[in-house]
Scaffold this active site. Sequence first.
Site, PDB file in Angstrom:
ATOM      1  N   ARG A 274      16.847  18.145 -10.913  1.00  0.00           N
ATOM      2  CA  ARG A 274      15.636  19.035 -10.809  1.00  0.00           C
ATOM      3  C   ARG A 274      15.584  19.599  -9.766  1.00  0.00           C
ATOM      4  NH1 ARG A 274      12.153  17.543 -15.108  1.00  0.00           N
ATOM      5  NH2 ARG A 274      12.220  15.446 -15.975  1.00  0.00           N
TER       6      ARG A 274
ATOM      7  N   GLU B 271       0.728  -0.886   0.096  1.00  0.00           N
ATOM      8  CA  GLU B 271      -0.179  -0.002  -0.156  1.00  0.00           C
ATOM      9  C   GLU B 271       1.026   1.464  -0.233  1.00  0.00           C
ATOM     10  OE1 GLU B 271      -2.278  -0.374   3.825  1.00  0.00           O
ATOM     11  OE2 GLU B 271      -3.642  -2.098   2.699  1.00  0.00           O
TER      12      GLU B 271
ATOM     13  N   LYS C 190      15.594  27.282 -16.465  1.00  0.00           N
ATOM     14  CA  LYS C 190      15.384  27.776 -15.827  1.00  0.00           C
ATOM     15  C   LYS C 190      16.091  27.449 -14.309  1.00  0.00           C
ATOM     16  CE  LYS C 190      11.140  25.702 -14.168  1.00  0.00           C
ATOM     17  NZ  LYS C 190       9.566  25.886 -13.845  1.00  0.00           N
ATOM     18  N   ASP C 191      16.604  25.675 -14.066  1.00  0.00           N
ATOM     19  CA  ASP C 191      16.753  25.526 -12.517  1.00  0.00           C
ATOM     20  C   ASP C 191      18.460  26.282 -12.121  1.00  0.00           C
ATOM     21  OD1 ASP C 191      14.153  24.135 -12.547  1.00  0.00           O
ATOM     22  OD2 ASP C 191      15.372  22.821 -11.538  1.00  0.00           O
TER      23      ASP C 191
ATOM     24  N   TYR D 257       4.554  11.591  -7.407  1.00  0.00           N
ATOM     25  CA  TYR D 257       4.325  12.484  -5.606  1.00  0.00           C
ATOM     26  C   TYR D 257       2.749  12.813  -6.037  1.00  0.00           C
ATOM     27  CZ  TYR D 257       5.764  16.705  -8.855  1.00  0.00           C
ATOM     28  OH  TYR D 257       5.952  17.576  -9.818  1.00  0.00           O
TER      29      TYR D 257
ATOM     30  N   HIS E 288      12.186  21.841  -2.529  1.00  0.00           N
ATOM     31  CA  HIS E 288      12.606  19.607  -3.172  1.00  0.00           C
ATOM     32  C   HIS E 288      13.162  20.367  -4.460  1.00  0.00           C
ATOM     33  CE1 HIS E 288      11.279  16.394  -4.814  1.00  0.00           C
ATOM     34  NE2 HIS E 288      11.521  15.705  -3.776  1.00  0.00           N
TER      35      HIS E 288
ATOM     36  N   HIS F 251      12.502  23.481  -5.563  1.00  0.00           N
ATOM     37  CA  HIS F 251      11.302  23.980  -6.092  1.00  0.00           C
ATOM     38  C   HIS F 251      10.452  23.343  -5.318  1.00  0.00           C
ATOM     39  CE1 HIS F 251      12.066  21.912 -10.149  1.00  0.00           C
ATOM     40  NE2 HIS F 251      12.857  22.738  -9.889  1.00  0.00           N
TER      41      HIS F 251
ATOM     42  N   LYS G  78       4.479  17.379  -0.450  1.00  0.00           N
ATOM     43  CA  LYS G  78       4.335  16.262  -1.330  1.00  0.00           C
ATOM     44  C   LYS G  78       4.787  14.690  -0.639  1.00  0.00           C
ATOM     45  CE  LYS G  78       6.472  19.947  -4.596  1.00  0.00           C
ATOM     46  NZ  LYS G  78       7.936  19.799  -5.173  1.00  0.00           N
TER      47      LYS G  78
END
Length: 181
Positions: A58, A28, A165-166, A130, A118, A61, A71
Amino acid sequence: MKIIETGFDGLYELEPNVFGDKRGYFFESFKKSLFVELGITEDFVQDNESFSVKGTLRGLHYQQNPHAQAKLVRVVSGKVLDVAVDLRKDSPTFGKHHTVILDAEKHNMFLVPAGFGHGFVALEDSVFTYKCSNYYNKESEGGVLWSDPVLNIDWGIENPIVSEKDQVLPTFDAYKQNPVF
């Protein structure tokens, strides 16, 4: 499910009970009643998934209030180094970070509360998924530079693949001048 404390308020690694045999496995990944039993009361409203080739980085953010997001992150295939940076100015762990290896074979998860930056780097080709506690809002996007020398995060990889962008996100020192959490 096993909950692992990180020393940061609200930031946990989770290890589900995995039942496996010669046919495969079952676990689960999310059960609201169990999460509530564990003291996790986030109301997740959106699921996201990304694929990243090995070496893709990544982050870091976040979503600003009123669209801030907690998240619950994990990998479906592959392995990533996942990073959470505490951006809550009144927190005793403000400016500190915690890392965890998320591994599809281990099935572990990372609960990142609102108020954290994150990011992750794919150590293998990886499918990353996520749950979010709030809907994505483009105008609320924010971030901190992944390679910030003050944060001094060891991403464990040289020359990552990083979006334009990052690469131009503000430094942590710039964030501290006008913190949003």
